[in-house]
Design an enzyme around this catalytic site. Structure first.
Site, PDB file in Angstrom:
ATOM      1  N   ARG A  77     -10.563   4.908  -2.129  1.00  0.00           N
ATOM      2  CA  ARG A  77     -10.454   3.963  -1.145  1.00  0.00           C
ATOM      3  C   ARG A  77     -10.664   5.028   0.000  1.00  0.00           C
ATOM      4  NH1 ARG A  77      -4.880   2.847  -4.340  1.00  0.00           N
ATOM      5  NH2 ARG A  77      -4.796   0.444  -4.150  1.00  0.00           N
ATOM      6  N   ASN A 113      -3.979  -6.229  -7.087  1.00  0.00           N
ATOM      7  CA  ASN A 113      -2.741  -6.645  -6.604  1.00  0.00           C
ATOM      8  C   ASN A 113      -3.874  -7.678  -4.991  1.00  0.00           C
ATOM      9  OD1 ASN A 113      -2.250  -4.242  -8.022  1.00  0.00           O
ATOM     10  ND2 ASN A 113      -2.987  -2.513  -5.786  1.00  0.00           N
ATOM     11  N   ASP A 114      -4.529  -7.886  -5.488  1.00  0.00           N
ATOM     12  CA  ASP A 114      -4.945  -8.611  -4.528  1.00  0.00           C
ATOM     13  C   ASP A 114      -5.005  -9.878  -5.427  1.00  0.00           C
ATOM     14  OD1 ASP A 114      -5.395  -7.943  -2.185  1.00  0.00           O
ATOM     15  OD2 ASP A 114      -6.870  -6.638  -2.322  1.00  0.00           O
ATOM     16  N   ARG A 164       1.551  -9.824   0.032  1.00  0.00           N
ATOM     17  CA  ARG A 164       2.184  -8.706  -1.364  1.00  0.00           C
ATOM     18  C   ARG A 164       2.854  -8.233  -0.504  1.00  0.00           C
ATOM     19  NH1 ARG A 164      -2.327  -4.381  -2.477  1.00  0.00           N
ATOM     20  NH2 ARG A 164      -4.153  -5.268  -1.578  1.00  0.00           N
ATOM     21  N   CYS A 218      -8.558  -2.032 -12.017  1.00  0.00           N
ATOM     22  CA  CYS A 218      -7.908  -0.706 -10.669  1.00  0.00           C
ATOM     23  C   CYS A 218      -6.189  -1.182 -10.041  1.00  0.00           C
ATOM     24  CB  CYS A 218      -8.315   0.082 -10.346  1.00  0.00           C
ATOM     25  SG  CYS A 218      -8.755  -1.136  -8.561  1.00  0.00           S
ATOM     26  N   GLU A 255     -11.257  -9.233  -6.869  1.00  0.00           N
ATOM     27  CA  GLU A 255     -10.141  -9.177  -6.564  1.00  0.00           C
ATOM     28  C   GLU A 255      -9.708 -10.554  -5.675  1.00  0.00           C
ATOM     29  OE1 GLU A 255      -9.198  -6.005  -4.091  1.00  0.00           O
ATOM     30  OE2 GLU A 255     -11.036  -6.387  -2.664  1.00  0.00           O
ATOM     31  N   ARG A 276     -15.108   3.162  -3.012  1.00  0.00           N
ATOM     32  CA  ARG A 276     -15.383   1.338  -2.664  1.00  0.00           C
ATOM     33  C   ARG A 276     -15.325   2.011  -1.048  1.00  0.00           C
ATOM     34  NH1 ARG A 276      -9.362  -1.047  -2.458  1.00  0.00           N
ATOM     35  NH2 ARG A 276      -8.620  -0.395  -0.375  1.00  0.00           N
ATOM     36  N   HIS A 326       0.790  -1.631   0.004  1.00  0.00           N
ATOM     37  CA  HIS A 326      -0.103  -0.233  -0.209  1.00  0.00           C
ATOM     38  C   HIS A 326       0.041   0.939   0.031  1.00  0.00           C
ATOM     39  CE1 HIS A 326      -3.790  -2.254   0.615  1.00  0.00           C
ATOM     40  NE2 HIS A 326      -4.249  -1.220   0.759  1.00  0.00           N
TER      41      HIS A 326
HETATM   42  C1  PEP Z   1      -6.323  -4.222  -6.090  1.00  0.00           C
HETATM   43  O1  PEP Z   1      -6.736  -5.432  -4.837  1.00  0.00           O
HETATM   44  O2  PEP Z   1      -6.098  -4.954  -6.828  1.00  0.00           O
HETATM   45  C2  PEP Z   1      -6.869  -2.890  -5.344  1.00  0.00           C
HETATM   46  C3  PEP Z   1      -6.984  -1.539  -5.840  1.00  0.00           C
HETATM   47  O3  PEP Z   1      -6.967  -2.830  -3.913  1.00  0.00           O
HETATM   48  P1  PEP Z   1      -5.566  -2.815  -3.155  1.00  0.00           P
HETATM   49  O4  PEP Z   1      -4.904  -2.152  -3.272  1.00  0.00           O
HETATM   50  O5  PEP Z   1      -6.244  -1.260  -1.638  1.00  0.00           O
HETATM   51  O6  PEP Z   1      -6.178  -3.708  -1.433  1.00  0.00           O
HETATM   52 MG    MG Z   2      -7.607  -4.745  -2.713  1.00  0.00          MG
END
Ligand code: PEP
Ligand code: MG
Length: 593
Positions: free
Chosen positions: A299, A469-470, A480, A517, A446, A344, A193
């Protein structure tokens, strides 16, 4: 001079004085010889007295800024400081077992924890966080020169670089980023993050350094070179000159304003939508400057860790009030108009909720449970918080183009329940004489289960946003934030690409919009492949938008669709990467000839 190598996550090079911030100290046990026992006990007492002075200082500062209710948290900690079960018990362990003070105090905390864990009353159980805070403070005070997270944040000035073991989201929300020239963390990977944040703030950053927070001493001169993935401690003249020479060059490459508006367009005329991911309402300016068409991901978590005196009194300090949230959503919708803003709903887990304020850090369990009670699941389990957010959102809806998105969804039942709560909030507002506008409700894809059942989910929602990302970390079972496995975090893994295709196809068949995203979209090379996979909507960190726009103008979507068809059948991420590199090299070579 000493060089530490990590993962550069945000380019640029800066020099500054180190402010060290440690949240999860590993405590070693060592034997104290009889001749040193008195000294060890004195250290313990000195740490207690220092803690007392610090808490009194913090209490009066907080009382001034946020009112006496919040300040009273520190009264409880001051009382605990004199509890015979804490410091005197630790002193007893030092004496009896001839151990170091840090270990003794940690041991006492473990004893306390066991007792707290057995308490049924949730309020009392949460007091464990107060003890954890206090123990953390005592341990920090045993290391002279080391600040607690709260104190470290206060030490930041314009000449600082921040060195932390880990930057948790709640801590990130409290940092005054205008005072941080750059930062480095022991933990982390490219999609951590704080790495995402660093890129959007254009602050040089290196993560995944393992032990920087131990090696570097408070106040030491440090150079952070995000481009070379290095941190240089006690740099020589030449390195310093390089750092000072580059500082002012870090202006965003956004280009002239007229080139920044509207969708990006590929060389063969395919329009690609570029929205921005933001964490704080203030980021809106950066998003607009970069030429984002809208906010594809806000977020909203910081609204839970923020607090005002009135919300502290009303809601026990958990998050902003409905009115305060309404004002923020409204400001964003108006600020981004006519572009849409996708909010979100809260994506925190239970542990992060446990103690969002006080020191703003949860001593023990912040990172635990990221697969647990989190995202939409937690919102459904804590309807009193969710309801406030939904009401504030629906009230704000008439001020712009709002979209509501649920995070961390693993099944259809949760979505139905979430939608039911939206309808309930809307009905309440209608009864009160303020019927809200209709707002599209979407979900993040995700979790692998959501990707696999994207066809079923698509029937229940108005849009999809693929959160790679998730998705990548759960699909590949790679944490991660864990630097040890960060090289296994492969966006180009065939399983990941297949899941993206699955979600994209399900959305196309159900005729609902789909965007992506995750951080993957910020990498121009990966972006071209995603376009090849049929995606045309992206949301990314604002700083990445101008580069994405340029990269897209140079490719033909048609060529990359053909490439994507070829590579999804390849067996490894390396094979796919090679093909992609070859295609991009071909482009460069084509331009030269
Ligand atoms: C993701 O999981 O890709 C995402 C954009 O959300 P975050 O990175 O806030 O978990
Ligand atoms: Mg996420």
């Amino acid at each position: 001079m000493q060089r530490l190598t990590g993962i550069g996550v945000s380019p640029g090079i800066v020099a500054g004085r180190a402010v060290i911030l440690i949240q999860r100290e590993q405590v070693l046990r060592y034997h104290v010889p009889a001749s040193r026992l008195d000294h060890e006990l004195e250290r313990l007492q000195a740490s207690r007295e220092r803690a007392r002075q610090q808490l009194i200082g913090i209490r009066s500062g907080v009382a001034e800024r946020r009112g006496p209710d919040i300040a009273s948290i520190f009264d409880a900690q001051l009382l605990m400081l004199d509890d015979p079960m804490l410091v005197p018990r630790a002193a007893e362990l030092v004496r009896q077992q001839r151990v170091n003070a840090e270990w003794a105090i940690q041991r006492v905390f473990q004893e306390f924890s066991a007792v707290f864990d057995e308490i049924a009353d949730p309020y009392l159980r949460e007091r464990k966080g107060d003890v954890a805070d206090l123990v953390g403070r005592l341990k920090m005070n045993l290391r002279p020169g080391m600040a607690t997270p709260r104190d470290a944040l206060r030490e930041l000035d314009e000449a600082s670089v921040l060195i932390a073991d880990e930057l948790t989201p709640s801590l990130v929300a409290q940092i005054d980023w205008t005072r941080v020239r750059g930062f480095a963390t022991d933990a982390g990977s490219r999609t951590y993050h704080s790495a995402i944040l660093a890129r959007s703030l254009e602050v040089p950053a290196v993560v995944g350094l393992y032990d920087a927070s131990r090696v570097i001493q408070p106040g030491q001169l440090v150079v952070i070179d995000g481009s070379a993935s290095e941190v240089i401690v006690d740099p020589g003249e030449e390195v310093l000159a390089r750092a000072s020479g580059q500082r002012d060059d870090r202006t965003p490459a956004a280009g002239p304003a007229h080139e920044r508006r509207g969708p990006a367009v590929t060389a063969d005329g395919v329009q690609i939508r570029l929205d921005a991911n933001i964490e704080f309402p203030d980021d809106l300016a950066a998003a607009r400057y970069a030429g984002a068409e809208g906010i594809g991901l806000f977020r909203s978590e910081f609204l839970l860790t923020s607090v005002t005196p009135e919300t502290a009194a009303v809601g026990g300090g958990l998050g902003l009030s409905e009115d305060a949230q309404y004002e923020i959503y409204r400001g964003m919708l108006e600020g981004m108009a006519p572009g849409p803003v996708t909010v979100r709903t809260f994506d925190v887990d239970e542990d992060q909720l446990a103690r969002p304020l006080a020191d703003g850090w949860v001593a023990d369990a912040e990172r635990a449970g990221r697969q647990g009670l989190r995202g939409l699941r937690l919102s459904l389990a804590r309807p009193e918080l969710f309801r406030v957010q939904l009401r504030a959102l629906l009230r704000a809806a008439r001020h712009g183009q709002l979209r509501i998105m649920f995070p961390f969804v693993s099944g259809v039942e949760q979505i139905r329940e979430g939608r039911r709560m939206v309808e309930e909030a809307a009905a309440e507002l209608t009864r009160g004489g303020h019927p809200p506008a209709r707002v599209p409700i979407g979900v993040m894809i995700e979790i692998p289960a959501a990707a696999y059942t994207a066809d079923l989910i698509a029937r229940e929602v108005d849009f999809f946003t693929i959160g790679t990302n998730d998705l990548i970390q759960y699909c590949l079972a790679v944490d991660r934030a864990d630097a040890r496995v960060s090289d296994m975090y492969e966006p180009l893994h065939p399983a990941v690409l297949r899941m993206i295709v699955m979600a994209r196809r399900a959305a196309t068949r159900a005729r609902i919009p789909v965007s992506l995203c995750g951080e993957m979209a910020s990498d121009p090379a990966l972006l071209t492949l995603l376009v090849g996979l049929g995606l045309t909507d992206f949301s990314m960190t604002p700083a990445a938008i101008p580069t994405a726009r340029k990269a897209l103008a140079e490719i033909r979507a048609e060529d990359f669709r053909a490439l994507a068809r070829r590579v999804v059948g390849l067996p490894t991420a390396q094979d796919i990467q090679r093909e992609l590199d070859a295609a991009l090299d071909g482009l460069v070579a084509g331009k030269k000839t």
